[in-house]
Enzyme design. Structure first.
Site, PDB file in Angstrom:
ATOM      1  N   GLY A  65      -0.486 -17.017  -4.384  1.00 42.71           N
ATOM      2  CA  GLY A  65      -0.305 -16.062  -3.607  1.00 42.71           C
ATOM      3  C   GLY A  65      -1.409 -15.258  -3.219  1.00 42.71           C
ATOM      4  CB  VAL A 114      -0.910  -0.115   1.456  1.00 38.83           C
ATOM      5  CG1 VAL A 114      -1.810   1.384   1.118  1.00 38.83           C
ATOM      6  CG2 VAL A 114      -1.675  -1.352   1.078  1.00 38.83           C
ATOM      7  CB  VAL A 128     -13.985  -1.288   5.797  1.00 36.33           C
ATOM      8  CG1 VAL A 128     -14.934  -2.318   5.305  1.00 36.33           C
ATOM      9  CG2 VAL A 128     -13.647  -1.397   7.091  1.00 36.33           C
ATOM     10  CE  LYS A 170     -10.844  -6.181   5.546  1.00 36.58           C
ATOM     11  NZ  LYS A 170     -10.721  -7.213   4.623  1.00 36.58           N
ATOM     12  N   GLY A 227      -5.157  -4.542  -3.001  1.00 39.34           N
ATOM     13  CA  GLY A 227      -4.289  -4.170  -3.858  1.00 39.34           C
ATOM     14  C   GLY A 227      -3.477  -3.178  -3.650  1.00 39.34           C
ATOM     15  CE  LYS A 284      -7.245  -6.390   7.617  1.00 35.05           C
ATOM     16  NZ  LYS A 284      -6.837  -6.750   6.201  1.00 35.05           N
TER      17      LYS A 284
HETATM   18  P1  NAP Z   1       3.217  -4.821   3.660  1.00 39.15           P
HETATM   19  O1  NAP Z   1       3.456  -4.798   2.263  1.00 39.15           O
HETATM   20  O2  NAP Z   1       3.661  -5.993   4.462  1.00 39.15           O
HETATM   21  O3  NAP Z   1       4.287  -3.582   4.095  1.00 39.15           O
HETATM   22  C1  NAP Z   1       4.447  -3.132   5.263  1.00 39.15           C
HETATM   23  C2  NAP Z   1       5.471  -2.150   5.510  1.00 39.15           C
HETATM   24  O4  NAP Z   1       5.662  -1.911   6.785  1.00 39.15           O
HETATM   25  C3  NAP Z   1       6.886  -2.620   4.983  1.00 39.15           C
HETATM   26  O5  NAP Z   1       7.469  -1.634   4.119  1.00 39.15           O
HETATM   27  C4  NAP Z   1       7.760  -3.057   6.086  1.00 39.15           C
HETATM   28  O6  NAP Z   1       8.981  -2.436   5.833  1.00 39.15           O
HETATM   29  C5  NAP Z   1       6.850  -1.621   7.020  1.00 39.15           C
HETATM   30  N1  NAP Z   1       7.268  -2.278   8.343  1.00 39.15           N
HETATM   31  C6  NAP Z   1       6.755  -3.280   9.128  1.00 39.15           C
HETATM   32  N2  NAP Z   1       6.904  -3.491  10.401  1.00 39.15           N
HETATM   33  C7  NAP Z   1       7.637  -2.337  10.648  1.00 39.15           C
HETATM   34  C8  NAP Z   1       8.137  -1.678  11.839  1.00 39.15           C
HETATM   35  N3  NAP Z   1       8.025  -2.427  12.963  1.00 39.15           N
HETATM   36  N4  NAP Z   1       8.591  -0.546  11.781  1.00 39.15           N
HETATM   37  C9  NAP Z   1       8.896   0.026  10.583  1.00 39.15           C
HETATM   38  N5  NAP Z   1       8.190  -0.227   9.321  1.00 39.15           N
HETATM   39  C10 NAP Z   1       7.703  -1.341   9.371  1.00 39.15           C
HETATM   40  O7  NAP Z   1       1.725  -4.497   3.940  1.00 39.15           O
HETATM   41  P2  NAP Z   1       0.706  -3.738   3.266  1.00 39.15           P
HETATM   42  O8  NAP Z   1      -0.074  -4.904   2.239  1.00 39.15           O
HETATM   43  O9  NAP Z   1       0.959  -2.562   2.458  1.00 39.15           O
HETATM   44  O10 NAP Z   1      -0.492  -3.416   4.061  1.00 39.15           O
HETATM   45  C11 NAP Z   1      -0.262  -2.373   5.015  1.00 39.15           C
HETATM   46  C12 NAP Z   1      -1.560  -1.937   5.947  1.00 39.15           C
HETATM   47  O11 NAP Z   1      -2.781  -1.948   4.983  1.00 39.15           O
HETATM   48  C13 NAP Z   1      -2.099  -2.957   6.711  1.00 39.15           C
HETATM   49  O12 NAP Z   1      -3.016  -2.426   7.799  1.00 39.15           O
HETATM   50  C14 NAP Z   1      -3.078  -3.683   5.798  1.00 39.15           C
HETATM   51  O13 NAP Z   1      -3.839  -4.566   6.667  1.00 39.15           O
HETATM   52  C15 NAP Z   1      -3.654  -2.734   5.200  1.00 39.15           C
HETATM   53  N6  NAP Z   1      -4.321  -2.913   4.029  1.00 39.15           N
HETATM   54  C16 NAP Z   1      -3.881  -3.850   2.889  1.00 39.15           C
HETATM   55  C17 NAP Z   1      -4.220  -3.976   1.529  1.00 39.15           C
HETATM   56  C18 NAP Z   1      -3.593  -4.570   0.678  1.00 39.15           C
HETATM   57  O14 NAP Z   1      -4.153  -4.803  -0.368  1.00 39.15           O
HETATM   58  N7  NAP Z   1      -2.396  -5.139   0.939  1.00 39.15           N
HETATM   59  C19 NAP Z   1      -5.835  -3.688   1.499  1.00 39.15           C
HETATM   60  C20 NAP Z   1      -6.334  -3.091   2.761  1.00 39.15           C
HETATM   61  C21 NAP Z   1      -5.756  -2.575   3.882  1.00 39.15           C
HETATM   62  P3  NAP Z   1       9.839  -3.145   4.878  1.00 39.15           P
HETATM   63  O15 NAP Z   1       9.390  -2.967   3.399  1.00 39.15           O
HETATM   64  O16 NAP Z   1      11.413  -2.660   5.189  1.00 39.15           O
HETATM   65  O17 NAP Z   1      10.048  -4.639   5.218  1.00 39.15           O
HETATM   66  N1  HSE Z   2      -6.964 -10.362   3.469  1.00 45.23           N
HETATM   67  C1  HSE Z   2      -7.561  -9.460   3.090  1.00 45.23           C
HETATM   68  C2  HSE Z   2      -8.522  -9.963   2.164  1.00 45.23           C
HETATM   69  C3  HSE Z   2      -7.027  -8.326   2.559  1.00 45.23           C
HETATM   70  O1  HSE Z   2      -8.628 -11.151   1.710  1.00 45.23           O
HETATM   71  O2  HSE Z   2      -9.765  -9.608   1.624  1.00 45.23           O
HETATM   72  C4  HSE Z   2      -7.709  -6.871   2.443  1.00 45.23           C
HETATM   73  O3  HSE Z   2      -8.139  -6.332   3.858  1.00 45.23           O
END
Ligand code: NAP
Ligand code: HSE
Length: 435
Positions: free
Chosen positions: A189, A16, A134, A207, A304, A107
């Site tokens: 994945g 994100v 959400v 959510k 995404g 969330k």
């Molecule tokens: P992610 O790809 O795992 O990225 C997490 C990032 O946080 C990475 O850059 C990581 O650093 C950094 N990080 C982790 N622990 C840390 C710490 N203790 N101190 C400093 N930096 C730290 O996660 P994401 O998928 O982007 O998701 C981020 C948030 O968005 C979550 O709350 C998730 O629930 C929410 N979200 C995600 C999606 C989605 O589609 N992915 C959708 C809705 C909501 P490094 O890069 O150095 O490892």
């Molecule tokens: N694990 C969640 C899903 C990602 O499958 O919808 C988005 O919150």
């Protein structure tokens, strides 16, 4: 002197975070035209400075020290896209104490600790927005808080977890078993190595806690959400559902009758002609029924990089507009209605049951007598005998009954000699007024 440049501290540069940088850097002119201020990502907090990134970033912006953002007087807004409860909760509390506005996609944190975080924001005249938490790219929180502010929402049903919707869609379309589809989704994945949070319904429950709090203006906790995941759903359940005109979906259901509310996440048989039945794959959708508006539905990508980043950046734009107007911290409407949870005797729904019985004369009559005695009336029945084993399979859909009466029926059936196994019991939705 009036501020010209808004400085962002971005926490997290994963899926994100990368999307947020792309949108903020790529939409500079739009951001300025919409807010009247320039927006710059000043510092980015990560865990590993040396990690390969799918984006080019000025190395001077990257840090592993949270104080470079939290104690930096130049930074106005913290955008948190790290995830998890700690250390993020401490970071956000500290940010608010230091008068920095917060945008988060988290969330887990908001489902468990929103009241503490929002209180801290109010004390410090700061904004906290969490649209991306959400249903990713669907602007559903803004719709509930602003779009429906004039209405009284009576029901929300959400497909708010893409992983489980992908699995159920594949099971339905290919007649495949749960375990096989899960393994395939993990290999591709789409599902995590540890899929518990998704498949057991916990992600969707978080959510739904957020949606129901905002939609009903009631302070709902995660413990108030009744949760059941999809790991027990079989291809036979799905096949019988289809025969009777239903698809199985993991539905978050939040319903208000008078002033009492119920919120659950459970695999649900939904009538094929309901718009939620055709939400397939990783897509999300939230159906909202309001007293005045009637039925509405919001559909789109639930996760995404770019869809989720659009939600984060739209929150950012709101904060910046509020800064320009000098109204930060005044827009948050805390839940103002008293929480009254329904007892099981006030939760009404239709139910689907699949049971294995002794293939003997009078068994169906025993079951129907029990149902009648417990106020549960039948709508549809299929009976199929297993010639060789001396057993038969009965699939029934009830008319609307209370959860309490249905629980009593299930318990009583479990104690009867002629009932060999209760294979499944699902709530049924769709096909009735306001559903
Ligand atoms: P992610 O790809 O795992 O990225 C997490 C990032 O946080 C990475 O850059 C990581 O650093 C950094 N990080 C982790 N622990 C840390 C710490 N203790 N101190 C400093 N930096 C730290 O996660 P994401 O998928 O982007 O998701 C981020 C948030 O968005 C979550 O709350 C998730 O629930 C929410 N979200 C995600 C999606 C989605 O589609 N992915 C959708 C809705 C909501 P490094 O890069 O150095 O490892
Ligand atoms: N694990 C969640 C899903 C990602 O499958 O919808 C988005 O919150």
């Amino acid at each position: 002197m009036e501020k010209k440049l808004v400085q962002i501290g971005l926490m997290g540069l994963g899926t994100v975070g990368t999307g947020v940088v792309r949108i903020v850097e790529g939409h500079q002119e739009d951001l300025f035209n919409q807010t009247g201020l320039s927006v710059n990502i000043h510092k980015i907090l990560v865990q590993d400075k040396n990690k390969y990134r799918n984006i080019t970033i000025d190395p001077d912006k990257i840090t592993t020290n949270p104080a470079d953002l939290l104690d930096n007087p130049e930074i106005d807004i913290i955008v948190e896209v790290i995830g998890g409860i700690q250390p993020t909760k401490d970071y956000l509390i500290k940010a608010l104490e230091n008068k920095k506005h917060v945008v988060t996609a988290n969330k887990d944190l908001m489902a468990l600790h929103s009241s503490e975080i929002l209180r801290k924001a109010q004390e410090n005249n700061c904004d906290v927005f969490y649209e991306a938490s959400v249903a990713g790219g669907i602007p559903i929180l803004r719709a509930l808080v602003e779009g429906f502010s004039s209405d009284r929402i009576t029901k929300m049903m959400g497909i708010v977890n893409g992983t489980t919707n992908y699995i159920l869609t594949k099971m339905s379309k290919e007649g495949a078993e749960y375990q096989d589809v899960l393994a395939e989704a993990q290999a591709l994945g789409y599902a995590e190595a540890d899929p518990t949070s998704d498949v057991e319904g916990y992600d969707a429950a978080r959510k739904m806690a957020i949606l129901s709090t905002l939609g009903f203006r009631v302070p709902m906790n995660l413990e108030d959400v009744q949760v059941k995941g999809i790991s027990q759903v079989t291809k036979e359940d799905i096949a019988y559902g289809k025969k009777l005109g239903y698809e199985v979906k993991l539905l978050g259901i939040a319903r208000r009758d008078d002033d009492e509310v119920e919120v659950s996440v459970q695999p649900t048989m939904i009538q094929k002609n309901h718009p939620l039945a055709s939400v397939n794959g990783v897509y999300n959708a939230v159906y909202v029924h309001g007293e005045a508006v009637g039925e509405t539905m919001f559909y789109g990508p639930g996760a995404g990089e770019m869809p989720t980043a659009t939600a984060v950046v739209s929150d950012l734009i709101t904060v910046v507009k509020n800064m320009k107007l000098g109204v930060n911290g005044r827009g948050t409407v805390a839940p103002y209605k008293e929480k009254k949870l329904k007892s099981d005797g006030k939760k009404f729904a239709k139910y689907f049951m699949r049971i294995i019985v002794a293939d003997r004369r009078g068994v169906l009559a025993q079951i129907t007598n029990l149902l009648a005695e417990k106020n549960v009336s039948l709508d549809q029945v299929i009976q199929q005998s297993y010639q060789e084993s001396g057993q038969a399979e009965i699939v029934m859909v009830t008319h609307t009954a209370t959860q309490q009466d249905v629980n009593v029926v299930i318990q009583t059936l479990e104690g009867m000699d002629v009932i060999h196994q209760i294979k499944s019991c699902y709530r049924v939705e769709g096909g009735e007024k306001n559903e």
